[in-house]
Scaffold this active site. Sequence first.
Site, PDB file in Angstrom:
ATOM      1  N   ASP A   7     -31.942 -22.221 -72.037  1.00  0.00           N
ATOM      2  CA  ASP A   7     -33.078 -23.040 -71.622  1.00  0.00           C
ATOM      3  C   ASP A   7     -32.654 -24.181 -70.706  1.00  0.00           C
ATOM      4  O   ASP A   7     -31.455 -24.419 -70.495  1.00  0.00           O
ATOM      5  CB  ASP A   7     -33.829 -23.574 -72.852  1.00  0.00           C
ATOM      6  CG  ASP A   7     -32.887 -24.071 -73.951  1.00  0.00           C
ATOM      7  OD1 ASP A   7     -31.711 -24.371 -73.662  1.00  0.00           O
ATOM      8  OD2 ASP A   7     -33.328 -24.183 -75.098  1.00  0.00           O
TER       9      ASP A   7
ATOM     10  N   ASP B 147     -37.587 -28.145 -86.342  1.00  0.00           N
ATOM     11  CA  ASP B 147     -38.930 -27.564 -86.455  1.00  0.00           C
ATOM     12  C   ASP B 147     -38.897 -26.029 -86.417  1.00  0.00           C
ATOM     13  O   ASP B 147     -39.922 -25.378 -86.314  1.00  0.00           O
ATOM     14  CB  ASP B 147     -39.872 -28.117 -85.365  1.00  0.00           C
ATOM     15  CG  ASP B 147     -39.451 -27.699 -83.957  1.00  0.00           C
ATOM     16  OD1 ASP B 147     -38.414 -27.006 -83.802  1.00  0.00           O
ATOM     17  OD2 ASP B 147     -40.178 -28.056 -82.999  1.00  0.00           O
TER      18      ASP B 147
END
Length: 259
Positions: A66, A135
């Site tokens: 990413d 998360d």
Amino acid sequence: MAEVVIVPTAQEAGGLVADAIAGLIARRPDAVLGLATGSTPLPVYDALRVRLAGADLSRVRGFALDEYVGLDPSHPESYRSVISREVVGPLGLDPALVRVPDGALEGIEHAGEDYEAEIEAVGGIDLQILGIGTDGHIGFNEPGSSFASTTRVKTLTEQTRRDNARFFASIDDVPMHCITQGLGTILRARHLVLLAFGEGKADAVAAAVEGPVSASLPGSAIQLHPHVTVVVDEAAARGLAHADYYRYTYANKPAWQGL
Ligand code: PGA
């Protein structure tokens, strides 16, 4: 399901994964590595420096997971900079063979598709290193990401921006958007190696490995993959219901199997 290896220290985890990567490169000198950023993979890169010293790495390829959108590639915290500093330079990889998604605003509409085409053109990723966010994200696939997703722009959650603020002057400097390999991209890699260290990751690890498979916990996508190795320290393993079984399995693992 995933093989779960519980080790005493992050350093030991780095050594195990580096051995697997060195073995892969020995078998396949043009191996394609999926590279993660963040703190988690650093022990792997440290160990690789030693394991790969003197090896011919001239044909090894890499694809980062990413990148931030709109952050100048020369910014020290762009993942282009991080990959150059932590991986390409220290290991002596050919910079032209190590790709990072293009987070420049100009052309961002087709940057994901371009990246997918590049991965496909080299025959896909052999071994993908993964961290996991608190998360549950892998790559920057935040909760709600489709299991079929490919490389595309995502909006970072506030939690991820808070977690990553330690790399910037303040949370306001953490970009709002990123471009990330999708869960579908990650699931096409031939071997997934997910690492996690510290108590802060325990809930995400337990949910990814043993929880329901759900887009709400993107890391649970690993349960759909036929070859996954999860390497965690004791603190990150704290929430695993079957930790004793994983220890027993690993202690009795046939030597020929490798990671
Ligand atoms: P970390 O990040 O390795 O810096 O904890 C992991 C992730 O966000 O995927």
